[in-house]
Design a protein around this motif. Structure first.
Motif, PDB file in Angstrom:
ATOM      1  N   ALA A 178     -28.098  14.152  19.790  1.00  0.00           N
ATOM      2  CA  ALA A 178     -28.924  13.836  20.065  1.00  0.00           C
ATOM      3  C   ALA A 178     -29.229  12.426  21.127  1.00  0.00           C
ATOM      4  O   ALA A 178     -28.926  13.079  22.635  1.00  0.00           O
ATOM      5  N   ILE A 179     -28.253  11.326  20.579  1.00  0.00           N
ATOM      6  CA  ILE A 179     -27.949  10.302  21.863  1.00  0.00           C
ATOM      7  C   ILE A 179     -27.566  10.316  22.794  1.00  0.00           C
ATOM      8  O   ILE A 179     -28.120   9.924  24.484  1.00  0.00           O
ATOM      9  N   ALA A 180     -26.408  10.961  22.794  1.00  0.00           N
ATOM     10  CA  ALA A 180     -25.820  11.665  23.778  1.00  0.00           C
ATOM     11  C   ALA A 180     -26.124  12.574  24.839  1.00  0.00           C
ATOM     12  O   ALA A 180     -26.464  11.777  26.431  1.00  0.00           O
TER      13      ALA A 180
ATOM     14  N   ARG B 168     -29.538  10.417  26.641  1.00  0.00           N
ATOM     15  CA  ARG B 168     -28.661   8.950  27.482  1.00  0.00           C
ATOM     16  C   ARG B 168     -28.479   9.503  29.084  1.00  0.00           C
ATOM     17  O   ARG B 168     -28.570   9.464  30.141  1.00  0.00           O
ATOM     18  N   ARG B 169     -27.584  10.789  28.877  1.00  0.00           N
ATOM     19  CA  ARG B 169     -27.853  11.804  30.001  1.00  0.00           C
ATOM     20  C   ARG B 169     -28.555  11.653  30.715  1.00  0.00           C
ATOM     21  O   ARG B 169     -28.354  12.093  32.025  1.00  0.00           O
ATOM     22  N   ILE B 170     -29.806  12.264  30.364  1.00  0.00           N
ATOM     23  CA  ILE B 170     -31.090  12.984  31.024  1.00  0.00           C
ATOM     24  C   ILE B 170     -32.213  12.063  30.905  1.00  0.00           C
ATOM     25  O   ILE B 170     -33.267  11.834  32.303  1.00  0.00           O
ATOM     26  N   GLY B 171     -31.678  10.442  30.666  1.00  0.00           N
ATOM     27  CA  GLY B 171     -32.397   9.096  31.216  1.00  0.00           C
ATOM     28  C   GLY B 171     -33.557   9.341  29.963  1.00  0.00           C
ATOM     29  O   GLY B 171     -34.453   8.723  30.401  1.00  0.00           O
ATOM     30  N   ALA B 172     -34.032  10.126  29.134  1.00  0.00           N
ATOM     31  CA  ALA B 172     -34.940   9.745  27.823  1.00  0.00           C
ATOM     32  C   ALA B 172     -35.433   8.799  27.038  1.00  0.00           C
ATOM     33  O   ALA B 172     -34.565   7.858  27.049  1.00  0.00           O
ATOM     34  N   PRO B 173     -36.360   8.337  27.114  1.00  0.00           N
ATOM     35  CA  PRO B 173     -36.803   6.811  26.557  1.00  0.00           C
ATOM     36  C   PRO B 173     -36.557   6.620  24.881  1.00  0.00           C
ATOM     37  O   PRO B 173     -36.208   6.060  24.559  1.00  0.00           O
TER      38      PRO B 173
ATOM     39  N   PHE C  70     -32.730  20.813  28.797  1.00  0.00           N
ATOM     40  CA  PHE C  70     -32.394  19.373  27.343  1.00  0.00           C
ATOM     41  C   PHE C  70     -33.029  18.197  26.358  1.00  0.00           C
ATOM     42  O   PHE C  70     -32.268  18.366  25.534  1.00  0.00           O
ATOM     43  N   ILE C  71     -34.045  18.344  27.137  1.00  0.00           N
ATOM     44  CA  ILE C  71     -35.460  17.328  25.957  1.00  0.00           C
ATOM     45  C   ILE C  71     -35.021  18.303  24.530  1.00  0.00           C
ATOM     46  O   ILE C  71     -34.966  17.225  23.557  1.00  0.00           O
ATOM     47  N   TYR C  72     -35.896  19.426  24.419  1.00  0.00           N
ATOM     48  CA  TYR C  72     -35.513  19.920  23.229  1.00  0.00           C
ATOM     49  C   TYR C  72     -34.437  20.572  22.789  1.00  0.00           C
ATOM     50  O   TYR C  72     -33.974  19.797  21.506  1.00  0.00           O
TER      51      TYR C  72
END
Length: 99
Positions: free
Chosen positions: A74-76, A79-84, A44-46
């Motif tokens: 990307a923002i969605a 947000r879903r994975i709690g990434a900074p 998900f991050i990539y």
């Protein structure tokens, strides 16, 4: 080498390097390939970094409002994975929307 997640990471990194040059349009195919791989392996991050990077390239290339969808995608995911990374993408999107 068989590490599809690693390939997605490297493609995003290479695209980021190209995006920082005077030829951001050359990064777009790499971001698209990274996105495809990231989705295949559910990284998900990539998966978030690829459309964000592509959107940044499109904005630099003059695509304007059409490029903003990549930021929203990307923002969605961030947000879903709690990434900074979500906050920086939100700031960039807000600036691009007012430009």
């Amino acid at each position: 080498m068989g590490d599809r997640q690693g390939e997605a990471e490297i493609l995003n990194s290479l695209a980021g390097i190209l995006a920082g040059t005077a030829r951001p349009h050359e990064a777009l195919p790499l971001y698209r390939q990274a996105l495809r791989l990231a989705r295949e392996v559910r990284s998900f991050i990539y998966e978030a970094q690829a459309p964000e990077g592509a959107a940044r390239c499109e904005i630099r290339a003059g695509a304007g409002p059409a490029a903003l969808a990549g930021f929203r995608e990307a923002i969605a995911i961030y947000r879903r994975i709690g990434a900074p990374e979500e906050e920086a993408a939100r700031v960039y999107l807000a600036e691009a929307e007012t430009a």
